[in-house]
Write a protein that holds these residues in place. Structure first.
Motif, PDB file in Angstrom:
ATOM      1  N   THR A 282       1.824  -0.091   5.850  1.00 16.61           N
ATOM      2  CA  THR A 282       1.777  -0.409   4.429  1.00 16.61           C
ATOM      3  C   THR A 282       0.533   0.214   3.816  1.00 16.61           C
ATOM      4  OG1 THR A 282       3.098  -2.406   4.487  1.00 16.61           O
ATOM      5  CG2 THR A 282       1.449  -2.271   2.754  1.00 16.61           C
ATOM      6  N   ALA A 283       0.757   0.934   2.733  1.00 19.05           N
ATOM      7  CA  ALA A 283      -0.339   1.552   1.994  1.00 19.05           C
ATOM      8  C   ALA A 283      -0.512   0.840   0.667  1.00 19.05           C
ATOM      9  CB  ALA A 283      -0.022   3.029   1.744  1.00 19.05           C
ATOM     10  N   VAL A 284      -1.735   0.777   0.208  1.00 15.52           N
ATOM     11  CA  VAL A 284      -2.008   0.317  -1.149  1.00 15.52           C
ATOM     12  C   VAL A 284      -2.429   1.546  -1.955  1.00 15.52           C
ATOM     13  CG1 VAL A 284      -3.343  -1.218  -2.602  1.00 15.52           C
ATOM     14  CG2 VAL A 284      -2.770  -1.905  -0.291  1.00 15.52           C
ATOM     15  N   VAL A 285      -1.619   1.855  -2.964  1.00 17.44           N
ATOM     16  CA  VAL A 285      -1.793   3.110  -3.695  1.00 17.44           C
ATOM     17  C   VAL A 285      -2.795   2.931  -4.826  1.00 17.44           C
ATOM     18  CG1 VAL A 285      -0.587   4.816  -5.109  1.00 17.44           C
ATOM     19  CG2 VAL A 285       0.547   3.799  -3.114  1.00 17.44           C
ATOM     20  N   ASN A 286      -3.694   3.880  -4.932  1.00 10.63           N
ATOM     21  CA  ASN A 286      -4.642   3.924  -6.044  1.00 10.63           C
ATOM     22  C   ASN A 286      -3.948   4.560  -7.253  1.00 10.63           C
ATOM     23  OD1 ASN A 286      -6.636   5.153  -7.841  1.00 10.63           O
ATOM     24  ND2 ASN A 286      -8.165   4.520  -6.321  1.00 10.63           N
ATOM     25  N   GLU A 287      -3.746   3.762  -8.285  1.00  7.34           N
ATOM     26  CA  GLU A 287      -3.002   4.222  -9.461  1.00  7.34           C
ATOM     27  C   GLU A 287      -3.593   5.504 -10.054  1.00  7.34           C
ATOM     28  OE1 GLU A 287      -0.441   2.899 -11.932  1.00  7.34           O
ATOM     29  OE2 GLU A 287       0.253   2.401  -9.936  1.00  7.34           O
ATOM     30  N   ASP A 288      -4.909   5.511 -10.200  1.00  7.63           N
ATOM     31  CA  ASP A 288      -5.545   6.674 -10.819  1.00  7.63           C
ATOM     32  C   ASP A 288      -5.334   7.929  -9.990  1.00  7.63           C
ATOM     33  OD1 ASP A 288      -6.427   5.103 -12.875  1.00  7.63           O
ATOM     34  OD2 ASP A 288      -8.402   4.735 -11.995  1.00  7.63           O
ATOM     35  N   ARG A 289      -5.444   7.774  -8.676  1.00  7.80           N
ATOM     36  CA  ARG A 289      -5.274   8.953  -7.814  1.00  7.80           C
ATOM     37  C   ARG A 289      -3.815   9.429  -7.830  1.00  7.80           C
ATOM     38  NH1 ARG A 289      -9.044  11.729  -7.678  1.00  7.80           N
ATOM     39  NH2 ARG A 289      -9.031  12.510  -5.537  1.00  7.80           N
ATOM     40  N   ALA A 290      -2.889   8.482  -7.882  1.00 15.30           N
ATOM     41  CA  ALA A 290      -1.476   8.886  -7.947  1.00 15.30           C
ATOM     42  C   ALA A 290      -1.216   9.711  -9.201  1.00 15.30           C
ATOM     43  CB  ALA A 290      -0.576   7.646  -7.936  1.00 15.30           C
ATOM     44  N   ARG A 291      -1.890   9.332 -10.292  1.00 17.90           N
ATOM     45  CA  ARG A 291      -1.716  10.059 -11.549  1.00 17.90           C
ATOM     46  C   ARG A 291      -2.413  11.415 -11.481  1.00 17.90           C
ATOM     47  NH1 ARG A 291      -3.943   6.477 -14.326  1.00 17.90           N
ATOM     48  NH2 ARG A 291      -2.096   5.231 -14.789  1.00 17.90           N
ATOM     49  N   GLU A 292      -3.655  11.405 -10.994  1.00 20.03           N
ATOM     50  CA  GLU A 292      -4.451  12.635 -11.022  1.00 20.03           C
ATOM     51  C   GLU A 292      -4.004  13.640  -9.959  1.00 20.03           C
ATOM     52  OE1 GLU A 292      -8.214  10.897 -10.272  1.00 20.03           O
ATOM     53  OE2 GLU A 292      -8.241   9.807 -12.179  1.00 20.03           O
ATOM     54  N   LEU A 293      -3.812  13.139  -8.733  1.00 23.86           N
ATOM     55  CA  LEU A 293      -3.508  14.044  -7.622  1.00 23.86           C
ATOM     56  C   LEU A 293      -2.069  14.523  -7.651  1.00 23.86           C
ATOM     57  CD1 LEU A 293      -5.007  12.277  -4.475  1.00 23.86           C
ATOM     58  CD2 LEU A 293      -5.722  14.478  -5.410  1.00 23.86           C
ATOM     59  N   LEU A 294      -1.176  13.602  -7.974  1.00 19.52           N
ATOM     60  CA  LEU A 294       0.252  13.901  -7.830  1.00 19.52           C
ATOM     61  C   LEU A 294       0.947  14.097  -9.170  1.00 19.52           C
ATOM     62  CD1 LEU A 294       1.051  11.228  -5.064  1.00 19.52           C
ATOM     63  CD2 LEU A 294       0.219  13.568  -4.763  1.00 19.52           C
ATOM     64  N   GLY A 295       0.232  13.812 -10.246  1.00 20.49           N
ATOM     65  CA  GLY A 295       0.814  13.994 -11.573  1.00 20.49           C
ATOM     66  C   GLY A 295       1.959  13.041 -11.864  1.00 20.49           C
ATOM     67  N   LEU A 296       1.925  11.860 -11.277  1.00 21.87           N
ATOM     68  CA  LEU A 296       3.042  10.934 -11.446  1.00 21.87           C
ATOM     69  C   LEU A 296       2.843  10.059 -12.681  1.00 21.87           C
ATOM     70  CD1 LEU A 296       3.608   9.836  -7.741  1.00 21.87           C
ATOM     71  CD2 LEU A 296       4.838  11.575  -9.061  1.00 21.87           C
ATOM     72  N   LYS A 297       3.897   9.954 -13.472  1.00 22.06           N
ATOM     73  CA  LYS A 297       3.876   9.089 -14.659  1.00 22.06           C
ATOM     74  C   LYS A 297       5.229   8.409 -14.783  1.00 22.06           C
ATOM     75  CE  LYS A 297       0.884  12.201 -17.265  1.00 22.06           C
ATOM     76  NZ  LYS A 297       0.968  13.334 -18.183  1.00 22.06           N
ATOM     77  N   ARG A 298       5.199   7.102 -15.002  1.00 23.99           N
ATOM     78  CA  ARG A 298       6.452   6.373 -15.171  1.00 23.99           C
ATOM     79  C   ARG A 298       6.922   6.355 -16.618  1.00 23.99           C
ATOM     80  NH1 ARG A 298       5.940   0.610 -12.569  1.00 23.99           N
ATOM     81  NH2 ARG A 298       7.597   0.278 -14.085  1.00 23.99           N
ATOM     82  N   GLY A 299       6.059   6.789 -17.520  1.00 23.77           N
ATOM     83  CA  GLY A 299       6.468   6.787 -18.921  1.00 23.77           C
ATOM     84  C   GLY A 299       6.019   5.564 -19.679  1.00 23.77           C
ATOM     85  N   TRP A 369       0.434  -6.176  -4.522  1.00 31.60           N
ATOM     86  CA  TRP A 369       1.755  -5.942  -3.919  1.00 31.60           C
ATOM     87  C   TRP A 369       2.579  -4.886  -4.658  1.00 31.60           C
ATOM     88  CZ3 TRP A 369       6.860  -7.498  -5.616  1.00 31.60           C
ATOM     89  CH2 TRP A 369       7.856  -7.375  -4.642  1.00 31.60           C
ATOM     90  N   GLN A 370       2.520  -4.855  -5.965  1.00 31.71           N
ATOM     91  CA  GLN A 370       3.322  -3.852  -6.686  1.00 31.71           C
ATOM     92  C   GLN A 370       2.830  -2.428  -6.430  1.00 31.71           C
ATOM     93  OE1 GLN A 370       6.164  -4.127  -7.884  1.00 31.71           O
ATOM     94  NE2 GLN A 370       6.485  -6.119  -8.870  1.00 31.71           N
ATOM     95  N   SER A 371       1.616  -2.306  -5.884  1.00 32.75           N
ATOM     96  CA  SER A 371       1.099  -0.970  -5.562  1.00 32.75           C
ATOM     97  C   SER A 371       1.294  -0.616  -4.090  1.00 32.75           C
ATOM     98  CB  SER A 371      -0.399  -0.878  -5.894  1.00 32.75           C
ATOM     99  OG  SER A 371      -0.598  -0.984  -7.289  1.00 32.75           O
ATOM    100  N   TRP A 372       2.020  -1.473  -3.393  1.00 32.75           N
ATOM    101  CA  TRP A 372       2.271  -1.178  -1.974  1.00 32.75           C
ATOM    102  C   TRP A 372       3.327  -0.075  -1.842  1.00 32.75           C
ATOM    103  CZ3 TRP A 372       2.799  -6.046   1.673  1.00 32.75           C
ATOM    104  CH2 TRP A 372       1.648  -6.834   1.566  1.00 32.75           C
ATOM    105  N   LEU A 373       3.114   0.759  -0.832  1.00 36.34           N
ATOM    106  CA  LEU A 373       4.140   1.712  -0.402  1.00 36.34           C
ATOM    107  C   LEU A 373       4.296   1.508   1.103  1.00 36.34           C
ATOM    108  CD1 LEU A 373       5.995   4.210  -0.956  1.00 36.34           C
ATOM    109  CD2 LEU A 373       4.064   5.598  -0.207  1.00 36.34           C
ATOM    110  N   THR A 374       5.487   1.163   1.524  1.00 31.02           N
ATOM    111  CA  THR A 374       5.720   0.921   2.945  1.00 31.02           C
ATOM    112  C   THR A 374       6.404   2.133   3.554  1.00 31.02           C
ATOM    113  OG1 THR A 374       5.850  -1.450   2.575  1.00 31.02           O
ATOM    114  CG2 THR A 374       6.836  -0.637   4.593  1.00 31.02           C
ATOM    115  N   VAL A 375       5.883   2.556   4.704  1.00 28.32           N
ATOM    116  CA  VAL A 375       6.445   3.726   5.394  1.00 28.32           C
ATOM    117  C   VAL A 375       6.963   3.292   6.761  1.00 28.32           C
ATOM    118  CG1 VAL A 375       5.970   6.006   6.341  1.00 28.32           C
ATOM    119  CG2 VAL A 375       4.908   5.301   4.189  1.00 28.32           C
ATOM    120  N   PHE A 376       8.195   3.645   6.991  1.00 25.37           N
ATOM    121  CA  PHE A 376       8.936   3.263   8.196  1.00 25.37           C
ATOM    122  C   PHE A 376       8.906   4.447   9.153  1.00 25.37           C
ATOM    123  CE2 PHE A 376      13.477   2.357   9.826  1.00 25.37           C
ATOM    124  CZ  PHE A 376      13.051   1.394  10.715  1.00 25.37           C
ATOM    125  N   THR A 377       8.535   4.188  10.396  1.00 25.44           N
ATOM    126  CA  THR A 377       8.452   5.236  11.413  1.00 25.44           C
ATOM    127  C   THR A 377       9.467   4.956  12.499  1.00 25.44           C
ATOM    128  OG1 THR A 377       6.071   5.392  11.042  1.00 25.44           O
ATOM    129  CG2 THR A 377       6.923   6.362  13.063  1.00 25.44           C
TER     130      THR A 377
END
Lengths: 551, 176
Positions: A282-299, A369-377
């Motif tokens: 489980t990752a906790v995503v940094n909102e600012d980094r998701a926006r800056e690094l990946l250019g992600l915007k939900r609108g 919790w809403q910033s969690w990203l779970t990765v299944f291996t």
């Protein structure tokens, strides 16, 4: 004393292995009876509700063993009702694995090429469709973008989901309220019923014995529809053949309990269990980094914060599915969602100074919790699981009214499995912590041991009688007329979600089962089309039929 | 009171009143107790509702042993586990759920339900829990359902390609 009922084919379990067999054999003319230990629910019965006693506790089972916990379906439709519907084929190298036995684990007759036409049959029947980027949820998109940022590839995963009906509610484990998930309730099972198959829910098979005519008597308990610890009746049914499809956590237990009446079981019954090498981070995503690094915007001003939105796994990264790598170093990564409860308790706090899975710091993790990203291996494990003596009834001593039980499996991960998990954890960390995108930790294995949503291999196929319980037609060695068509037949971890492979094997087993029924005097034929009448899948397997019905 | 203190160790919360002894006040906002951990444990469906007195008795025995081992004095007006400072409650729970504890499964089960009370409000209809501002669901930011009690998220996708697919992907979308 009441007279015993009789049927041609008695099928134990109504998940992929049971439903596929029920359809083909009923369509071919056999009298088919399916005993399912769980209840029978349909779309309107599937609740969006965490209250104990709602659909998610009625149809889902969580069996805690020693070092391994199993999660699976407990209802008509089995795993297909509770699963996330990710349906990739297993990579070519998975069939060539040798594991710890030093020889190919799969029967020589089965390769990716020979299984592909059977995969095609299931793809047509459910159906399975390719998702595109417009189907990819925020969490899948975030994972894809993170993979891309780390120089990796990422794919939308083929899925048994009707995209037009899906609301991305993420209540898949409680059953699909919208009939968007193409579970067996929508294809094989109604087609089986239309051809006269009978399904009896809340009937839990305990053991088998022999009848004088070479068939089998199936002994069952009837389970209370609310408190599964309570038995409200019992009975027997005689059958010419039995198909066990109770799942890899239950099929070997039924056979173990039947040893007293049937005689010794093959050595591999209840051994070589694989948890499909499963692991979660489980990752906790940094909102600012998701926006800056990946250019992600939900609108709506947010970059992500969408853990709750979606439909299970939609994106996988397959860069480590490289057949040139050694065994246990090959794995796939999949973005995933688990609802709270299952999906929160084992998640660990990165760099915790106190306890990592409970307490003050864990609460702060849950606050995000809403910033969690779970990765299944899914790595290649070492088939380490062994079942102990069977419990009094069922496959577990039930603790709660529903869902929770204590099973007999013992699992101690080998150095190979631990290496696979360590290597894959490092890759997940590299992808998600790169440039400060997120903080990530694997789920703890110290609370309920390792865990799997894809139990496999506890009654497996193979060419070697010492290390396989079934021959390559999925008939139990030394017990003619008993077939196994569920995940317990898959010999080893697949590095991907196994439902499509389980289903393809079940499809492939049908011609041999038909032949056996014919030999036992049942008027039955092979050759039904897909449940909706389509026929291209049937054409594709024609060339293999002769080999599958050999004497 | 003992089991409240246990649940509060799993998901800590703020004191309900200044003289609250069971809840240690180790974390702002409601914790497992405010979320309904005791109500959940007392629900027959859990399978533990009939053995809660045994749990409390055993927990207090472990707390007394811990206090003796660490030379801690205990306020005898409350149960021993409640008398322990939060850090020592945490130490006892770590030991009870640790790998060396023979009956660890019992304690993991108690922790599991304490956690579920907070993260899922499993003793309530989720719609009611949301309407009541359940502390766990609120803390997690659990989003609201539509008016008919079902969740739907019409906005769910970035709607664009975000990575290159693996070069060996087959025409059916699977690994080769």
């Amino acid at each position: 004393m009441s007279s015993t009922e009789s049927t041609d084919v008695l099928i134990v379990g109504s998940g992929f292995g049971g439903a596929i067999a029920a359809y083909h054999l009923a369509a071919g003319g056999a009298k088919v009876t399916v005993l399912e230990r769980g209840p029978w629910l349909e779309a309107d019965d599937f609740d969006h509700d965490f209250l104990l006693g709602s659909s998610y506790t009625r149809i889902f089972d969580f069996v805690v063993g020693d070092g391994m916990s199993l999660l699976g379906g407990n209802c008509v439709g089995g795993g297909s009702v509770v699963y996330f519907a990710a349906m990739p084929r297993a990579p070519r190298f998975a069939f060539e694995r040798k594991g710890s036995i030093g020889r190919r684990m799969w029967p020589s007759a089965i390769t990716r090429d020979s299984l592909d036409p059977w995969y095609d049959r299931v793809v047509e029947a459910l159906p399975i469709t390719q998702q595109d980027w417009n189907d990819v949820t925020y969490s899948g998109g975030l994972f894809a973008a993170a993979c891309d940022h780390a120089g990796r590839t990422a794919n939308p995963v083929p899925a048994a989901i009707d995209r037009a009906k899906c609301t991305n509610c993420n209540w898949m484990m409680a059953g699909c309220r919208f009939d968007a998930k193409r579970s067996l309730l929508l294809n094989y099972l109604p087609a089986a019923l239309a051809h006269g198959a009978e399904i009896r829910p809340l009937h839990e098979v305990q053991h088998l014995s022999r009848t004088d005519d070479g068939g089998y008597r199936v002994h069952y308990n009837v389970i209370d529809d609310t408190d599964y610890r309570v038995h409200v009746g019992n009975g027997t049914i005689d059958a010419k053949i039995v198909i066990l499809a109770a799942g890899a956590g239950a099929t070997p237990v039924i056979l173990q309990r039947s040893e007293a009446t049937l005689g010794a079981m093959p050595h591999a019954v209840g051994r070589y269990f694989s948890g499909n090498g499963e692991r979660l981070n489980t990752a906790v995503v940094n909102e600012d980094r998701a926006r800056e690094l990946l250019g992600l915007k939900r609108g709506d001003g947010q970059a992500f914060r969408a853990n709750q939105i979606g439909k299970g796994p939609v994106v996988a990264s397959w860069d480590n599915l490289d057949g040139d790598l050694p065994e246990h170093s090959r794995f796939s990564l999949e973005q995933l969602y688990f609802p709270p409860g299952f999906g929160t308790i084992l998640a660990q706090v990165p760099d915790a100074t106190g306890p990592s899975w409970f307490g003050v710091e864990k609460k702060e993790l849950v606050r995000q919790w809403q910033s969690w990203l779970t990765v299944f291996t899914m790595v290649e494990d070492d088939n380490e699981g062994v079942f102990g003596p069977p419990p009094a009834t069922g496959n577990a001593a039930r603790i709660s009214q529903q869902m929770l039980g204590r099973g007999t499996i013992r699992y101690r991960p080998s150095a190979n499995t631990l290496r696979g998990w360590a290597e894959s954890d490092a890759v997940v960390k590299d992808i998600l912590e790169r440039d400060g995108l997120a903080r990530v930790m694997p789920w703890t294995n110290d609370v309920v041991g390792a865990y799997t949503v894809h139990p496999l291999a506890s009654c497996r196929i193979g060419d070697d009688p010492q290390t396989s319980a079934l021959d390559d037609r999925q008939e139990l060695r030394n017990h003619p007329g008993i077939f196994v068509t569920d995940g317990s037949a898959v010999p080893a971890a697949l590095t991907v979600n196994p439902a499509l492979t389980i289903s393809a094997l079940a499809e492939r087993a049908i011609p041999g089962i038909v032949k056996t029924l014919q030999e036992r005097g049942v008027k039955v034929t092979y050759g039904a089309p897909s449940p909706d009448g389509s026929t291209s899948g049937r054409r594709g397997v024609r060339s293999q039929l002769r080999d599958l019905v050999r004497e | 009171m003992t089991l409240e203190a246990f649940a509060d160790t799993i998901v800590p919360g703020e004191k309900r009143s200044p003289d609250d002894r069971a809840v240690a006040g180790a974390s702002p906002g409601g914790g497992a107790v405010a979320a309904g951990a005791i109500e959940l444990l007392e629900t027959p469906a859990t399978g533990v509702s009939t053995v809660l007195d045994d749990y409390a008795r055993m927990l207090n025995e472990h707390a007394r042993t811990h206090a003796t081992e660490h030379g801690l004095g205990l306020d005898e007006t409350v149960p021993p586990f409640v008398a322990l400072p939060f850090e020592d409650r945490t130490a006892v729970v770590r030991k009870l759920t640790g790998q060396d504890q023979e009956d660890r499964e019992l304690w993991v089960l108690l922790a599991l339900f304490s956690n579920m009370a907070f993260d899922t409000a499993a003793h309530m209809h989720t719609a009611d829990a949301m309407a009541a501002g359940h502390p766990g669901l609120v803390t997690m930011g659990f989003m609201k359902a539509d008016d008919d009690g079902l969740w739907r998220f019409p906005d769910f996708s970035y709607g664009r390609r975000l990575a290159d697919p693996h070069p060996d992907t087959t025409p059916t979308g699977s690994p080769a």
